[in-house]
Scaffold this motif. Structure first.
Motif, PDB file in Angstrom:
ATOM      1  N   HIS A  84       2.799 -14.423   7.222  1.00  0.00           N
ATOM      2  CA  HIS A  84       3.372 -13.448   8.166  1.00  0.00           C
ATOM      3  C   HIS A  84       3.430 -14.132   9.524  1.00  0.00           C
ATOM      4  O   HIS A  84       2.403 -14.294  10.184  1.00  0.00           O
ATOM      5  N   GLU A  85       4.640 -14.541   9.912  1.00  0.00           N
ATOM      6  CA  GLU A  85       4.801 -15.291  11.162  1.00  0.00           C
ATOM      7  C   GLU A  85       4.682 -14.368  12.369  1.00  0.00           C
ATOM      8  O   GLU A  85       4.261 -14.787  13.431  1.00  0.00           O
ATOM      9  N   LYS A  86       5.102 -13.114  12.189  1.00  0.00           N
ATOM     10  CA  LYS A  86       5.191 -12.236  13.363  1.00  0.00           C
ATOM     11  C   LYS A  86       3.924 -11.410  13.551  1.00  0.00           C
ATOM     12  O   LYS A  86       3.601 -10.543  12.727  1.00  0.00           O
ATOM     13  N   LEU A  87       3.267 -11.718  14.641  1.00  0.00           N
ATOM     14  CA  LEU A  87       2.015 -11.051  14.980  1.00  0.00           C
ATOM     15  C   LEU A  87       1.867 -11.163  16.495  1.00  0.00           C
ATOM     16  O   LEU A  87       2.256 -12.180  17.073  1.00  0.00           O
ATOM     17  N   GLY A  88       1.325 -10.119  17.133  1.00  0.00           N
ATOM     18  CA  GLY A  88       1.202 -10.175  18.593  1.00  0.00           C
ATOM     19  C   GLY A  88       2.545  -9.914  19.251  1.00  0.00           C
ATOM     20  O   GLY A  88       3.381  -9.174  18.726  1.00  0.00           O
ATOM     21  N   ALA A  89       2.771 -10.556  20.415  1.00  0.00           N
ATOM     22  CA  ALA A  89       3.976 -10.276  21.204  1.00  0.00           C
ATOM     23  C   ALA A  89       5.247 -10.454  20.372  1.00  0.00           C
ATOM     24  O   ALA A  89       6.194  -9.678  20.507  1.00  0.00           O
ATOM     25  N   ASN A  90       5.273 -11.462  19.480  1.00  0.00           N
ATOM     26  CA  ASN A  90       6.515 -11.698  18.736  1.00  0.00           C
ATOM     27  C   ASN A  90       6.736 -10.722  17.581  1.00  0.00           C
ATOM     28  O   ASN A  90       7.750 -10.786  16.890  1.00  0.00           O
ATOM     29  N   ALA A  91       5.797  -9.792  17.375  1.00  0.00           N
ATOM     30  CA  ALA A  91       6.007  -8.751  16.355  1.00  0.00           C
ATOM     31  C   ALA A  91       6.564  -7.479  16.991  1.00  0.00           C
ATOM     32  O   ALA A  91       7.132  -6.628  16.307  1.00  0.00           O
ATOM     33  N   VAL A  92       6.407  -7.357  18.306  1.00  0.00           N
ATOM     34  CA  VAL A  92       6.747  -6.095  18.975  1.00  0.00           C
ATOM     35  C   VAL A  92       8.238  -5.770  18.839  1.00  0.00           C
ATOM     36  O   VAL A  92       8.607  -4.635  18.516  1.00  0.00           O
TER      37      VAL A  92
END
Ligand code: NAI
Ligand code: MG
Length: 338
Positions: A37-45
């Motif tokens: 899962h690449e998207k976590l934190g600011a880049n998941a928003v």
């Protein structure tokens, strides 16, 4: 057989050190089926409207184990730390951080062998903050429960017993924080009675900081509350070569998330300068957790070799190797030992 494991590269230097770690793990011959899962934190928003999407939590619940890179938390504003939320939601109450001198890493401190057990779900990290607009007063509640304290203390003592370690120190501020730190200290003193074979003492946090830079060899296992453990583990990392080399694990009764002590290091991100050793050593902890002792030992031997040789070190250790180059050379050595 292959292990199905959630892989969270994170941001900043996270993706770089994660790639390096995956390459080195491949050289052990142990097979992994990574659920990435690449998207976590600011880049998941943007994509999911939240820094910690529910499917990431579900993925860890499914695989039970995750290997995780660092995730940036906005300072003084913005969303609540993804790292703290993960630890709380999965009840990963024990943050285990070994700070042990690695042969080949030059530091002014010799023979350091510390295991830091940091309570990982309560204390000043509880997230109980409020602002009184009328009087301009900010409050932060350090909530500490008896049950939460008992389980991390007993985790530390059991670990010490089963790993033949000899000494436990509880770190606190019970002179000032008589109820919170006071309870933690009392529970540790009570627990110590059940482990007569282990030496036991206590230190007040400020004194402990001084003790650790003057005579770190006198300490072995340290058990403490959340914020003290956070600060002490960066200090202890400094004794054994810095944040580039110190591993960690977040462990609960059901799940475990392996991640380095360091953060996303925005100052060196994207430049292939990061030392992947910290995450690689977290992966070594993961291998031991899985019972893959031969692979873990091979990884450890290869690390000692590469540091003792000294030809391919990253900038934080005085070398000029890139993250990738270090990983490639280390992977070659790992392959020789399995
Ligand atoms: P940091 O640990 O990211 O960096 C501190 C210093 O150590 C920097 O000079 C950095 O370049 C160096 N450093 C860290 N890891 C390194 C590595 N592998 N190789 C070489 N040098 C390394 O701490 P900082 O700057 O206080 O925090 C940056 C961000 O990371 C913040 O947003 C913070 O919230 C987040 N953070 C995330 C953590 C996690 O995901 N578990 C843990 C700690 C911080
Ligand atoms: Mg920290």
């Amino acid at each position: 057989m292959s292990y199905r494991i959630t892989l969270l590269p994170g941001d900043g230097i996270g993706p770089e050190v994660t790639e390096a770690t995956v390459e080195v793990l491949a050289a052990t011959g142990v097979e992994f089926d990574w659920v990435r899962h690449e998207k976590l934190g600011a880049n998941a928003v943007d994509d999911y409207g939240t820094p910690l999407p529910e499917h990431v939590i579900d993925s860890i619940r499914g695989t039970r184990i995750a290997l995780k890179g660092p995730v940036t938390t906005p300072v003084g504003k913005g969303f609540k730390s993804v790292n703290v939320q993960l630890r709380q939601k999965l009840d990963l109450y024990a943050n285990v951080r070994p700070c042990k001198s690695l042969p080949g890493i030059e530091t002014p401190f010799k023979d350091v062998d510390l295991m830091i057990f940091r309570e990982n779900t309560e204390g000043l990290y509880s997230g109980l903050e409020s602002y009184d607009e009328r009087h301009d007063i900010a409050d932060s509640v350090a909530r500490i429960s008896k049950a939460g304290s008992k389980r991390i203390i007993s985790f530390c003592f059991e670990y010490a017993r089963t790993h033949s370690l000899d000494k436990v120190t509880v770190v606190h501020k019970a002179n000032i924080l008589k109820l919170t730190s006071g309870m933690f200290l009392k529970l540790a003193q009570d627990a110590a009675l059940s482990y007569p074979e282990l030496a036991f003492n206590d230190r007040i946090i400020d004194n402990m900081c001084m003790q650790l830079v003057v005579r770190p060899q006198e300490y072995n296992c340290i058990v403490t509350t959340n914020l003290f453990g956070d600060i002490l583990s960066d200090l202890a990392a400094g004794l054994v070569g810095g944040l580039g080399v110190v591993a960690g694990a977040n462990i609960g009764d059901d799940y475990a998330v392996f991640e380095a002590v360091h953060g996303s290091a925005p100052d060196i991100a994207g430049q292939s300068k990061a030392n992947p050793t910290a995450l690689i050593r977290s992966a070594e902890m993961m291998l031991r957790h899985l019972g893959e002792t031969t692979a873990a030992d091979a990884l450890h031997t290869a690390l000692v070799e590469i540091y003792t040789d000294g030809s391919f070190l990253t900038g934080d250790q005085g070398g000029t190797a890139s993250t990738d180059e270090f990983a490639r050379k280390l992977a070659e050595r790992v392959a020789n030992h399995v």
